[in-house]
Every structure is written in structure tokens, then in C-alpha cells.
Scaffold this motif. Structure first.
Motif, PDB file in Angstrom:
ATOM      1  N   UNK A 239      -5.275  -0.614  21.730  1.00 37.73           N
ATOM      2  CA  UNK A 239      -4.028  -1.044  22.367  1.00 37.73           C
ATOM      3  C   UNK A 239      -3.090   0.113  22.700  1.00 37.73           C
ATOM      4  N   UNK A 240      -3.566   1.317  22.459  1.00 35.94           N
ATOM      5  CA  UNK A 240      -2.849   2.530  22.872  1.00 35.94           C
ATOM      6  C   UNK A 240      -1.391   2.571  22.373  1.00 35.94           C
ATOM      7  N   UNK A 241      -1.290   2.445  21.075  1.00 34.58           N
ATOM      8  CA  UNK A 241       0.037   2.650  20.472  1.00 34.58           C
ATOM      9  C   UNK A 241      -0.129   3.433  19.176  1.00 34.58           C
ATOM     10  N   UNK A 242       0.983   3.899  18.645  1.00 35.61           N
ATOM     11  CA  UNK A 242       0.936   4.704  17.422  1.00 35.61           C
ATOM     12  C   UNK A 242       2.142   4.331  16.563  1.00 35.61           C
ATOM     13  N   UNK A 243       1.830   3.503  15.521  1.00 28.10           N
ATOM     14  CA  UNK A 243       2.932   3.059  14.669  1.00 28.10           C
ATOM     15  C   UNK A 243       2.380   2.440  13.399  1.00 28.10           C
ATOM     16  N   UNK A 244       3.208   2.462  12.353  1.00 25.55           N
ATOM     17  CA  UNK A 244       2.851   1.772  11.118  1.00 25.55           C
ATOM     18  C   UNK A 244       2.941   0.260  11.296  1.00 25.55           C
ATOM     19  N   UNK A 245       3.775  -0.166  12.193  1.00 24.08           N
ATOM     20  CA  UNK A 245       3.962  -1.598  12.431  1.00 24.08           C
ATOM     21  C   UNK A 245       3.021  -2.044  13.538  1.00 24.08           C
ATOM     22  N   UNK A 246       2.225  -3.063  13.269  1.00 18.29           N
ATOM     23  CA  UNK A 246       1.305  -3.595  14.276  1.00 18.29           C
ATOM     24  C   UNK A 246       2.094  -4.240  15.401  1.00 18.29           C
ATOM     25  N   UNK A 247       1.444  -4.404  16.546  1.00 21.37           N
ATOM     26  CA  UNK A 247       2.126  -5.001  17.691  1.00 21.37           C
ATOM     27  C   UNK A 247       2.470  -6.465  17.466  1.00 21.37           C
ATOM     28  N   UNK A 248       1.793  -7.076  16.476  1.00 18.47           N
ATOM     29  CA  UNK A 248       2.151  -8.457  16.136  1.00 18.47           C
ATOM     30  C   UNK A 248       3.248  -8.507  15.077  1.00 18.47           C
ATOM     31  N   UNK A 249       3.772  -7.327  14.734  1.00 13.00           N
ATOM     32  CA  UNK A 249       4.909  -7.267  13.818  1.00 13.00           C
ATOM     33  C   UNK A 249       4.542  -7.088  12.351  1.00 13.00           C
ATOM     34  N   UNK A 250       3.266  -7.001  12.009  1.00 17.98           N
ATOM     35  CA  UNK A 250       2.888  -6.873  10.597  1.00 17.98           C
ATOM     36  C   UNK A 250       3.088  -5.449  10.102  1.00 17.98           C
ATOM     37  N   UNK A 251       3.513  -5.345   8.851  1.00 15.04           N
ATOM     38  CA  UNK A 251       3.697  -4.049   8.196  1.00 15.04           C
ATOM     39  C   UNK A 251       2.396  -3.638   7.502  1.00 15.04           C
ATOM     40  N   UNK A 252       2.312  -2.378   7.027  1.00 15.59           N
ATOM     41  CA  UNK A 252       1.126  -1.957   6.267  1.00 15.59           C
ATOM     42  C   UNK A 252       0.856  -2.863   5.072  1.00 15.59           C
ATOM     43  N   UNK A 253       1.911  -3.302   4.393  1.00 15.52           N
ATOM     44  CA  UNK A 253       1.739  -4.145   3.206  1.00 15.52           C
ATOM     45  C   UNK A 253       1.155  -5.508   3.586  1.00 15.52           C
ATOM     46  N   UNK A 254       1.579  -6.007   4.739  1.00 17.40           N
ATOM     47  CA  UNK A 254       1.025  -7.273   5.215  1.00 17.40           C
ATOM     48  C   UNK A 254      -0.487  -7.134   5.481  1.00 17.40           C
ATOM     49  N   UNK A 255      -0.857  -6.058   6.150  1.00 15.10           N
ATOM     50  CA  UNK A 255      -2.273  -5.852   6.509  1.00 15.10           C
ATOM     51  C   UNK A 255      -3.124  -5.633   5.256  1.00 15.10           C
ATOM     52  N   UNK A 256      -2.606  -4.864   4.303  1.00 19.43           N
ATOM     53  CA  UNK A 256      -3.366  -4.552   3.078  1.00 19.43           C
ATOM     54  C   UNK A 256      -3.535  -5.807   2.224  1.00 19.43           C
ATOM     55  N   UNK A 257      -2.490  -6.565   2.049  1.00 21.01           N
ATOM     56  CA  UNK A 257      -2.575  -7.783   1.238  1.00 21.01           C
ATOM     57  C   UNK A 257      -3.467  -8.826   1.905  1.00 21.01           C
ATOM     58  N   UNK A 258      -3.509  -8.819   3.234  1.00 20.65           N
ATOM     59  CA  UNK A 258      -4.366  -9.760   3.955  1.00 20.65           C
ATOM     60  C   UNK A 258      -5.842  -9.498   3.663  1.00 20.65           C
ATOM     61  N   UNK A 259      -6.176  -8.286   3.235  1.00 24.08           N
ATOM     62  CA  UNK A 259      -7.560  -7.946   2.867  1.00 24.08           C
ATOM     63  C   UNK A 259      -7.825  -8.205   1.383  1.00 24.08           C
ATOM     64  N   UNK A 260      -6.809  -8.684   0.639  1.00 20.04           N
ATOM     65  CA  UNK A 260      -6.994  -9.043  -0.760  1.00 20.04           C
ATOM     66  C   UNK A 260      -6.587  -7.981  -1.752  1.00 20.04           C
ATOM     67  N   UNK A 261      -5.978  -6.902  -1.289  1.00 16.40           N
ATOM     68  CA  UNK A 261      -5.477  -5.877  -2.220  1.00 16.40           C
ATOM     69  C   UNK A 261      -3.975  -6.101  -2.393  1.00 16.40           C
ATOM     70  N   UNK A 262      -3.596  -6.433  -3.603  1.00 20.76           N
ATOM     71  CA  UNK A 262      -2.231  -6.897  -3.802  1.00 20.76           C
ATOM     72  C   UNK A 262      -1.259  -5.835  -4.310  1.00 20.76           C
TER      73      UNK A 262
END
Length: 248
Positions: free
Chosen positions: A170-193
């Protein structure tokens, strides 16, 4: 692409920005005298009656006045007749030989080559070789600072890999995903709490180059050398890099 770095750390509730296989002569006639009639040999005409003594030709004296010696017949050797008891040998007919044709050796078909697939993900937290190289170099830097090595974590790695690909596609560079999720959101979504920090980077061609870039930045260096962090997952996609750290 110009190399870029960003970091994000988690300190309590605060977050900061962060960046793989013959009979002989006859012996019954004496030799004739020269004055007598010529003698006949038994080879032409036989006499009709036996001649009288006066008619009989005198025998010539031999050289010593004795009777001439009759020559002894030469012995003849007749071939022995085959005994009736001996069986005649039977003619043997050779058996016809049939040429043998060697049996062809069975051929083993060549195995069908398997379709090529992308390089498999290396063992160790579900990371590729280049991503594991980043983990190795990161731990080397931590060892210099007296920090314990980070262990590979598959959940952190999945979160990092997905974020690197998302940024590249998607040609962007940021900690925040384009759908608005933060790193913590993405990591917890994979089951690492228990996420701890995130480093990101773009434009670096090798694992060594990106780790050096992070180490040359104070904020990224601080995340790498935080001795309290215990786990790491790395993601790389088309020179977009993500490090996700964990507390457990």
C-alpha cells in the motif's frame, strides 16, 4: 527509496515511533627255360590236361643248382568285419539351437520434478533466513551491552511480517496501519498479549544494513538494547522491515 526509520516503544501507556558382456605275384608257376615254348601265365589261357613229365618244363637251376625259391606272398591285412553283436552307431542329429534374445532390462521412469515453490519459512519463530539474521544481529548487539538474547516468537513474527507487507503493498510508512490499528492491536490480534516495542524501516537492502541503521538511531537503539525485553519477531517484505518486541 531513501532509507527510513521509525520506532514505537511501549512504556506503560506511552508509545514512541520505530524500523529480513595288392595282392603279390602268383606263386604256382616255375620260371620257363629259354629253348622251350613260351610259357603261359595263368593270366591268359589255362591248360586242358596235366602235362607228362617229358612235357613238363624242367625247372631251371638256380644260381647254386637248387630249386628256385618261390617267393613268399606278402601278408595282407584285411580290415576286420564288424561283429554282428556290435550295435551300429545311430546317426545323431544335432538339436537345433534357438538363439536366445536377451531380455530387456526394466527401465525406471525418471521422477517427475516437483513444482518449484517459494523458499520455505525457516524454523525459529516462523521466520525466514533473512528475518532470523536480523534476530541474530540484534542479539549480537545486545550481548555487547550485557543484555540477554531475545528468543524468537512466532506470534510477534506474524504481526511484523503482515505489517511489512501491508506497508510495501500500500506504499506507506507508519506504525499505524491504514485501517487505524496500532502495533499493539496488530500484535494482540495474533495472540501475543504482552507487546513491548516496535521498530520499522524501509529502503535497507540487507539484514546487516537495517540493523546498523537502527543502531545508529538513539530511539531504535534503545529498544534493541532494552535488557528487560525477552522476545522478538521480525518481518521483511521488499525491503520493508518490522521488529516487534515482547516482554515475555
Amino acid at each position: 527509496m531513501t532509507p527510513k526509520l521509525a520506532l514505537l516503544i511501549s512504556v506503560s501507556a506511552l508509545t514512541l515511533l520505530a524500523g529480513c558382456g595288392g595282392s603279390g605275384p602268383s606263386d604256382d608257376l616255375a620260371a620257363p627255360r629259354a629253348s622251350d615254348s613260351p610259357a603261359l601265365t595263368d593270366e591268359s589261357v589255362a591248360p586242358s590236361a596235366s602235362p607228362s613229365k617229358a612235357q613238363r618244363p624242367a625247372k631251371e637251376d638256380g644260381a647254386k643248382g637248387g630249386e628256385s625259391k618261390k617267393p613268399k606272398p606278402k601278408p595282407t591285412t584285411a580290415a576286420p568285419k564288424p561283429s554282428a553283436s556290435q550295435p551300429k552307431p545311430k546317426p545323431t542329429t544335432p538339436k537345433p539351437t534357438t538363439p536366445t534374445t536377451p531380455k530387456p532390462k526394466p527401465t525406471t521412469p525418471e521422477p517427475t520434478p516437483k513444482p518449484t515453490t517459494p523458499p520455505p519459512v525457516a524454523s525459529g519463530g516462523g521466520m525466514t533466513k533473512v528475518e532470523l539474521k536480523v534476530l541474530e544481529l540484534t542479539n549480537a548487539e545486545r550481548a555487547k551491552a550485557g543484555c540477554p538474547a531475545l528468543k524468537a516468537n512466532a506470534k510477534l513474527a506474524r504481526a511484523a511480517q503482515k505489517h511489512s507487507k501491508d506497508m510495501a503493498v500500500n506504499n506507506y510508512f507508519s506504525h499505524t496501519s491504514q485501517d487505524g490499528r496500532s502495533p499493539w492491536d496488530r500484535i494482540k490480534a495474533e495472540g501475543y498479549m504482552d507487546p513491548g516495542a516496535e521498530n520499522i524501516a524501509a529502503g535497507y537492502p540487507t539484514a546487516a544494513a537495517v540493523v546498523k541503521g537502527w543502531m545508529d538511531s538513539s530511539g531504535h537503539r534503545a529498544n534493541i538494547l532494552n535488557c528487560k525485553l525477552k522476545a522478538l519477531g521480525v518481518g521483511e517484505y521488499k525491503n520493508y522491515w518490522t521488529q516487534n518486541f515482547g516482554w515475555t
